[in-house]
Design a protein around this motif. Structure first.
Motif, short mmCIF file in Angstrom:
data_model
loop_
_atom_site.label_atom_id
_atom_site.label_comp_id
_atom_site.label_asym_id
_atom_site.label_seq_id
_atom_site.Cartn_x
_atom_site.Cartn_y
_atom_site.Cartn_z
N GLY A 29 24.95 37.94 46.18
CA GLY A 29 23.73 37.98 46.98
C GLY A 29 23.35 39.36 47.48
N LEU A 30 24.09 40.40 47.06
CA LEU A 30 23.80 41.75 47.56
C LEU A 30 22.55 42.32 46.88
N PRO A 31 21.88 43.28 47.55
CA PRO A 31 20.74 43.95 46.91
C PRO A 31 21.15 44.60 45.59
N GLU A 32 20.20 44.74 44.67
CA GLU A 32 20.50 45.23 43.31
C GLU A 32 20.51 46.75 43.20
N ASP A 33 20.10 47.43 44.27
CA ASP A 33 19.98 48.90 44.17
C ASP A 33 21.33 49.56 43.92
N VAL A 34 21.32 50.55 43.01
CA VAL A 34 22.52 51.34 42.70
C VAL A 34 22.12 52.81 42.68
N ALA A 35 22.82 53.63 43.49
CA ALA A 35 22.57 55.07 43.48
C ALA A 35 23.90 55.81 43.40
N THR A 36 24.82 55.23 42.65
CA THR A 36 26.17 55.79 42.52
C THR A 36 26.12 57.13 41.80
N THR A 37 26.84 58.13 42.34
CA THR A 37 26.92 59.43 41.68
C THR A 37 28.24 59.61 40.93
N ALA A 38 29.23 58.77 41.23
CA ALA A 38 30.50 58.85 40.50
C ALA A 38 30.25 58.55 39.03
N ILE A 39 31.09 59.11 38.18
CA ILE A 39 30.92 59.01 36.72
C ILE A 39 32.12 58.26 36.15
N PRO A 40 31.88 57.28 35.27
CA PRO A 40 33.01 56.52 34.72
C PRO A 40 33.88 57.41 33.84
N ALA A 100 25.64 51.41 46.58
CA ALA A 100 25.20 50.24 45.80
C ALA A 100 25.33 49.00 46.66
N GLY A 101 24.48 48.03 46.35
CA GLY A 101 24.59 46.74 47.01
C GLY A 101 24.36 46.82 48.51
N GLY A 102 23.59 47.82 48.96
CA GLY A 102 23.30 47.94 50.39
C GLY A 102 24.45 48.53 51.19
N MET A 103 25.46 49.07 50.50
CA MET A 103 26.61 49.66 51.19
C MET A 103 26.97 50.99 50.51
N PHE A 104 27.73 51.79 51.23
CA PHE A 104 28.27 53.00 50.61
C PHE A 104 29.64 53.28 51.22
N LEU A 126 47.08 49.10 51.53
CA LEU A 126 46.07 49.22 50.47
C LEU A 126 44.76 48.63 50.99
N THR A 127 43.70 49.42 50.93
CA THR A 127 42.37 48.91 51.29
C THR A 127 41.50 48.89 50.04
N ALA A 128 40.92 47.73 49.77
CA ALA A 128 40.07 47.53 48.60
C ALA A 128 38.64 47.27 49.04
N HIS A 129 37.70 47.91 48.34
CA HIS A 129 36.27 47.59 48.49
C HIS A 129 35.80 46.92 47.20
N LEU A 130 35.26 45.73 47.28
CA LEU A 130 34.61 45.11 46.12
C LEU A 130 33.11 45.32 46.27
N ARG A 131 32.47 45.85 45.20
CA ARG A 131 31.08 46.29 45.34
C ARG A 131 30.11 45.52 44.47
N ALA A 132 30.61 44.81 43.47
CA ALA A 132 29.71 44.01 42.62
C ALA A 132 30.55 43.01 41.82
N VAL A 133 29.90 41.91 41.40
CA VAL A 133 30.54 40.98 40.47
C VAL A 133 30.65 41.69 39.13
N PRO A 134 31.85 41.73 38.53
CA PRO A 134 31.98 42.47 37.27
C PRO A 134 31.31 41.75 36.10
N ALA A 135 30.73 42.52 35.18
CA ALA A 135 30.25 41.98 33.91
C ALA A 135 31.45 41.59 33.05
#
Lengths: 277, 277
Positions: A120-131, B247-251, A224-233
């Protein structure tokens, strides 16, 4: 395969292994599966799955850990675990919980998490990290093909399909690069596509990054702290693991998980004790 | 200056502001000082100091948070805070605690920490991270000289002496770089040398890194995990603040603190909600 897996055979291996039974509003048990162990201790990433599955039962409308901080206060073993939860605060679209996990009365894990709904999170992505740029999985090193003694002491390896980038796998041939970097691909060994909870397990599934610095001992995770940011494809997940601050007998290990759509779907940082080796 | 500061004038401003009163083994109160606020909410970094000071009273032999994970479940205000602690596990040289902070019965913070003794850690350093290269403090931009209205809404600014690297301070002139990077220097405004607890405050004292991406609204922290890695040497602390995954309204916002001896003495990562602005 444990009894739980046989009982619930419609579930994937991972889903079966993190199954939790509810006994009251706040009391749960899980059957910790020793097949998810390395060197005699149950893997911390797998245990994140149990913690998150427990919180899902408390938080059906906000089923995903947006952020989960886990303190490992003792090594867990295969067998029953008693889990208690406490709701700290429930908001409109998220809720924060405390969780404690014990075995035979001894505390093993204490954790905090804020649960939300990744879908349900907003779809906007402005990530600058590179895979990370990686060779294709079939051009990488299959960890399950490691020398037999290693795999025998680490049944965890058979739960995953892990392919290491040859450029960062020098440690396996006695030539660690010294950069403090491991990269590669991961998916569940039984072919199940990734979801939010298996991402948590993937964050702590690779060999320790200290291998690339020539330290091969056990490096117990303190936190260990984990951030989940999106449902994976669906598909393979790219893993990038690195450390930059080794000092005072401790090091931090950062992990990034990238899905097949090129999104940075999860990040973690752990603080661990330096191996003596 | 609050009443607490006047009462305990031998302490530094920061030490006075984080003073905690013990009422039982596990129950404490603090007088949260509204002078450490920005835009109407008490600053999260200052609150880390109160949490850590409370834990010190519980853990005199392991007085420093090696790792502290704080979940901000509501904005804190100046006034009394009720704090309760619970010991999870005590080891040989470290101890893990849970902490809850409430105001007027409403939960504001829940946290976990593993306490240790920074001064007793091994001396070995193999850090590969590189400190930021900065102009000298007197060649940087003094945040206290920002336009008057800004400082008026942010009394926190007067608690610190913050000098921003001009190369990353374009936001102040309406020209954010878009890199998601802020760098500069920090020390306590009253001249007190840095210690473990003021490092915690420094981790969340700079303007939000989103300013460098042109987003100027309030970015509430959901969670912040801090690692303290060494007792800082006297002098200015270098600060590097960056974000890579919006992304997703968070950073996420990563902070590094480097002491005058060139050591990476503290690291933090927070997950925050994107400002609407």
């Amino acid at each position: 395969m444990s009894q739980t897996n046989l009982r619930e055979s419609s579930l994937s291996e991972f889903e079966s292994a993190i199954a939790v039974t509810r006994h009251s509003e706040s009391a749960f048990t899980a059957e910790v599966d020793g097949d998810w162990s390395v060197a005699g201790a149950v893997n911390g990433g797998y245990l994140l799955g149990i913690i998150a599955q427990t919180l899902r039962l408390n938080s059906p409308n906000a089923p995903d850990p947006l952020v989960l901080s886990t303190y490992y206060v003792g090594p867990s073993q295969g067998g029953v675990a008693d889990i208690t939860t406490r709701m700290i605060r429930e908001g409109r679209s998220s809720a924060t919980f405390a969780v404690d996990l014990a075995q035979s009365g001894a505390p093993k894990i204490t954790a905090l998490a804020t649960m939300g709904n990744l879908a349900g999170l907003p779809e906007d992505v402005a990530t600058t990290a590179i895979p990370p740029e990686l060779p294709e999985p079939d051009q990488c090193i299959n960890v399950a093909e490691a020398p037999g003694d290693f795999v025998k002491s680490a049944p965890l390896i058979k739960r995953y399909d892990i392919r290491l980038d040859p450029d960062t796998a020098g440690f396996a041939a006695g030539r660690p690069s010294g950069r403090g970097l491991l990269q590669g691909w991961i998916r569940l060994a039984d072919g199940t596509e990734p979801d939010a909870l298996s991402l948590l397990a993937f964050l702590d599934a690779f060999p320790p990054v200290m291998f690339d610095l020539g330290h091969f001992g056990w490096a117990p995770t303190m936190e260990l702290t984990a951030h989940l940011r999106a449902v994976p494809a669906p598909g393979w997940i790219k893993v990038k693991l690195y450390t930059r601050n080794i000092a005072g007998g401790m090091f931090e290990e950062d992990c990034e998980l990238w899905d097949s759509a090129g999104r940075l779907v999860a990040q973690s940082r752990q603080l661990a004790r330096q191996p003596r080796g």
